[in-house]
Design a protein around this motif. Structure first.
Motif, PDB file in Angstrom:
ATOM      1  N   GLY A   1       0.812  -1.211   0.000  1.00 33.47           N
ATOM      2  CA  GLY A   1       0.000   0.000   0.000  1.00 33.47           C
ATOM      3  C   GLY A   1       0.843   1.257   0.000  1.00 33.47           C
ATOM      4  N   GLY A   2       2.035   1.157   0.585  1.00 33.66           N
ATOM      5  CA  GLY A   2       2.926   2.310   0.597  1.00 33.66           C
ATOM      6  C   GLY A   2       3.350   2.760  -0.790  1.00 33.66           C
ATOM      7  N   GLU A   3       3.394   1.827  -1.745  1.00 32.65           N
ATOM      8  CA  GLU A   3       3.714   2.204  -3.124  1.00 32.65           C
ATOM      9  C   GLU A   3       2.593   3.048  -3.727  1.00 32.65           C
ATOM     10  OE1 GLU A   3       5.887   2.185  -6.836  1.00 32.65           O
ATOM     11  OE2 GLU A   3       6.325   2.202  -4.696  1.00 32.65           O
ATOM     12  N   ILE A   4       1.357   2.705  -3.392  1.00 32.43           N
ATOM     13  CA  ILE A   4       0.223   3.516  -3.843  1.00 32.43           C
ATOM     14  C   ILE A   4       0.325   4.918  -3.244  1.00 32.43           C
ATOM     15  CG2 ILE A   4      -2.289   3.713  -3.844  1.00 32.43           C
ATOM     16  CD1 ILE A   4      -1.110   1.349  -5.502  1.00 32.43           C
ATOM     17  N   VAL A   5       0.670   4.974  -1.969  1.00 30.94           N
ATOM     18  CA  VAL A   5       0.804   6.269  -1.295  1.00 30.94           C
ATOM     19  C   VAL A   5       1.916   7.094  -1.944  1.00 30.94           C
ATOM     20  CG1 VAL A   5       1.345   7.388   0.897  1.00 30.94           C
ATOM     21  CG2 VAL A   5      -0.122   5.361   0.862  1.00 30.94           C
ATOM     22  N   ARG A   6       3.028   6.459  -2.251  1.00 26.10           N
ATOM     23  CA  ARG A   6       4.156   7.177  -2.861  1.00 26.10           C
ATOM     24  C   ARG A   6       3.757   7.805  -4.192  1.00 26.10           C
ATOM     25  NH1 ARG A   6       7.763   6.785  -6.794  1.00 26.10           N
ATOM     26  NH2 ARG A   6       6.866   4.834  -7.570  1.00 26.10           N
ATOM     27  N   ILE A   7       3.131   7.012  -5.053  1.00 26.92           N
ATOM     28  CA  ILE A   7       2.762   7.525  -6.373  1.00 26.92           C
ATOM     29  C   ILE A   7       1.680   8.594  -6.245  1.00 26.92           C
ATOM     30  CG2 ILE A   7       1.870   6.934  -8.652  1.00 26.92           C
ATOM     31  CD1 ILE A   7       2.921   4.086  -8.179  1.00 26.92           C
ATOM     32  N   GLY A   8       0.691   8.329  -5.381  1.00 26.11           N
ATOM     33  CA  GLY A   8      -0.381   9.298  -5.205  1.00 26.11           C
ATOM     34  C   GLY A   8       0.122  10.635  -4.698  1.00 26.11           C
ATOM     35  N   ASN A   9       0.997  10.600  -3.706  1.00 24.36           N
ATOM     36  CA  ASN A   9       1.549  11.853  -3.187  1.00 24.36           C
ATOM     37  C   ASN A   9       2.371  12.579  -4.247  1.00 24.36           C
ATOM     38  OD1 ASN A   9       0.412  11.634  -0.643  1.00 24.36           O
ATOM     39  ND2 ASN A   9       2.193  10.625   0.258  1.00 24.36           N
ATOM     40  N   THR A  10       3.081  11.818  -5.067  1.00 22.38           N
ATOM     41  CA  THR A  10       3.888  12.428  -6.129  1.00 22.38           C
ATOM     42  C   THR A  10       3.016  13.142  -7.151  1.00 22.38           C
ATOM     43  OG1 THR A  10       5.590  10.718  -5.876  1.00 22.38           O
ATOM     44  CG2 THR A  10       5.592  11.960  -7.931  1.00 22.38           C
ATOM     45  N   LEU A  11       1.861  12.546  -7.464  1.00 22.46           N
ATOM     46  CA  LEU A  11       0.992  13.083  -8.510  1.00 22.46           C
ATOM     47  C   LEU A  11      -0.132  13.965  -7.971  1.00 22.46           C
ATOM     48  CD1 LEU A  11       0.623   9.910 -10.777  1.00 22.46           C
ATOM     49  CD2 LEU A  11       2.206  11.830 -11.043  1.00 22.46           C
TER      50      LEU A  11
END
Length: 346
Positions: A292-302
Motif C-alpha cells: 500500500g505504501g507504493e500507492i501512497v508514494r505515487i499518489g503523493n507524487t501526482l
C-alpha cells in the motif's frame, strides 16, 4: 541441471524449496536461526491439502556458506524490506567456473528470480544484477513454525507468472526454464515474454496485496471486503493518473483458476497474509510500506488522494514496532474494525 539457490525459506521460498527438492530439482535453501536448526535436524516439511512431504534440500545459513558456480540461479524469496539488503549482498558474491577458479561475481554472471510482492525489488534488482526475472506469486502459504511451511492450494501448490525485468536475452531464457522447473515441482506456471508483458501482472498483483495491511491489523477471521474495495478504488485512481496498466487476475487471464483451488489443511484454522505472519512471528518489521505504501508514494507524487491507504500503512508500521500510537490503535480486533470503517468508509 541448474541449481536453484533460494534466499529465504519462509512461506514462499520454503514451499518452493520443499516441493522442488522433493521433485528432484537441485536446491540449496538459505535459512536462519531456529528455522535452519529445524531443517538441519529433521528436513523441511510442507503441509498441503493432500498431505505432508518432508524434503531435505541442501541447507546454508549465510551467503558465505554457498560456493556459487556457473549455472546457478538465485531465487530471492524474502520480504521486500529484507530484499533491499540482500540484493547487493548476493550480487557481490564470487562465482566459480568449471576450472575451480573465481571468474566473476553473481551480479555479473548469474540470473536472479524475484519471488516477492510489490514493485520495488524489480526496480532495485537491475542496479545489482545484469539478468533479472520477476514472478508474481499466487499462493496462500503459511510459515509460523520452524521447519514447516503450509500451502492451501490444490491440485497445484500455487502459481507463478514469470518474465524478464532486464533486456538481457538470458532473462527470457531463465524465465522459461524457471516456469518449466516450477511445473515439475507441482506449480502452475506461465512465462511472459517481455517486461512490457510482465509489469501489468506485477501492478495487478499489487492491488490484491493491499489487503495485507487490513489483514495485518485485523487478523484472521474478520471480514473486511468493503474496506479492501475502498483501498483498491483509491489505488485504481492512482493508476489512472499515472497511466499504469494492470491485469485484474493473472490466473484468470491464463485460465488456470481450476489448478489453484483453496483446500483445507488438517489442523490449520488460522490463515492470513504474509504481512500478518510477520507480526505473528514478532519479526519487528513488515513489508506493507512497499505494498500500500507504493500507492501512497505515487499518489503523493501526482497529487492524487491516498489518505485511506496511508492510514492503513501508518497502523501497520506501528503494530510492527509494538506501538499502539498512544492508544489510538485498540487492542480488540472488532474495535479496530470499527475505527477503520469510520476512517475509510465514512
Amino acid at each position: 541441471m541448474n541449481r536453484y539457490v533460494i534466499i529465504g525459506a519462509g512461506a514462499i521460498g520454503g514451499t518452493l524449496a520443499a516441493a522442488g527438492s522433493d521433485a528432484g530439482l537441485s536446491i540449496t535453501v538459505i535459512a536462519r536461526g531456529e528455522h535452519a536448526d529445524a531443517i538441519a535436524a529433521g528436513g523441511l516439511a510442507m503441509r498441503t491439502p493432500s498431505g505432508t512431504i518432508t524434503a531435505r534440500p541442501e541447507l546454508a545459513r549465510s551467503p558465505e556458506e554457498v560456493e556459487l558456480r556457473t549455472g546457478d540461479v538465485l531465487v530471492l524469496a524474502t520480504k521486500t524490506n529484507q530484499a533491499l539488503t540482500a540484493l547487493p549482498q548476493w550480487a557481490d558474491r564470487p562465482v566459480t567456473g568449471a576450472s575451480g577458479t573465481v571468474i566473476g561475481t553473481a551480479g555479473e554472471l548469474l540470473p536472479i528470480v524475484l519471488l516477492l510482492n510489490g514493485t520495488e525489488a524489480a526496480r532495485q534488482a537491475p542496479r545489482h544484477f545484469r539478468t533479472v526475472v520477476a514472478a508474481t506469486v499466487w499462493m496462500p502459504a503459511l510459515f509460523l513454525s520452524p521447519g514447516e511451511v503450509i500451502t492451501r492450494m490444490q491440485p497445484d501448490h500455487g502459481a507463478y507468472f514469470a518474465g524478464p525485468v532486464t533486456a538481457d536475452p538470458e532473462a527470457v531464457a531463465t524465465a522459461r526454464q524457471f516456469v518449466t522447473d516450477a511445473g515439475t515441482a507441482g506449480f502452475a506456471a506461465e512465462a511472459l515474454g517481455s517486461a512490457d508483458e510482465l509489469w501489468p501482472h506485477i501492478w495487478g498483483k499489487l492491488l490484491t496485496n493491499l489487503a495485507n495491511g487490513l489483514d495485518s491489523i485485523l487478523g484472521p477471521g474478520i471480514e473486511y471486503g468493503e474496506l479492501n474495495d475502498a483501498l483498491k478504488a483509491e489505488a485504481k485512481a492512482v493508476y489512472a493518473a499515472a497511466g499504469i496498466d494492470h491485469v485484474g487476475s493473472s490466473p484468470k487471464a491464463f485460465d488456470i483458476e481450476d489448478r489453484i483451488q483453496i483446500g483445507e489443511v488438517d489442523g490449520v484454522e488460522e490463515f492470513a497474509s504474509s504481512s500478518w505472519q510477520s507480526l505473528a512471528r514478532g519479526t519487528g518489521s513488515i513489508e506493507t510500506d512497499y505494498l500500500g505504501g507504493e500507492i501512497v508514494r505515487i499518489g503523493n507524487t501526482l497529487g492524487v488522494p491516498v489518505g485511506k491507504n496511508a492510514f492503513v500503512m501508518r497502523w501497520c508500521r506501528a503494530l510492527a514496532a509494538g506501538d499502539d500510537l498512544a492508544g489510538q490503535i485498540p487492542a480488540d480486533p472488532q474495535e479496530r474494525l470499527a475505527v477503520l470503517r469510520r476512517v475509510i468508509l465514512d
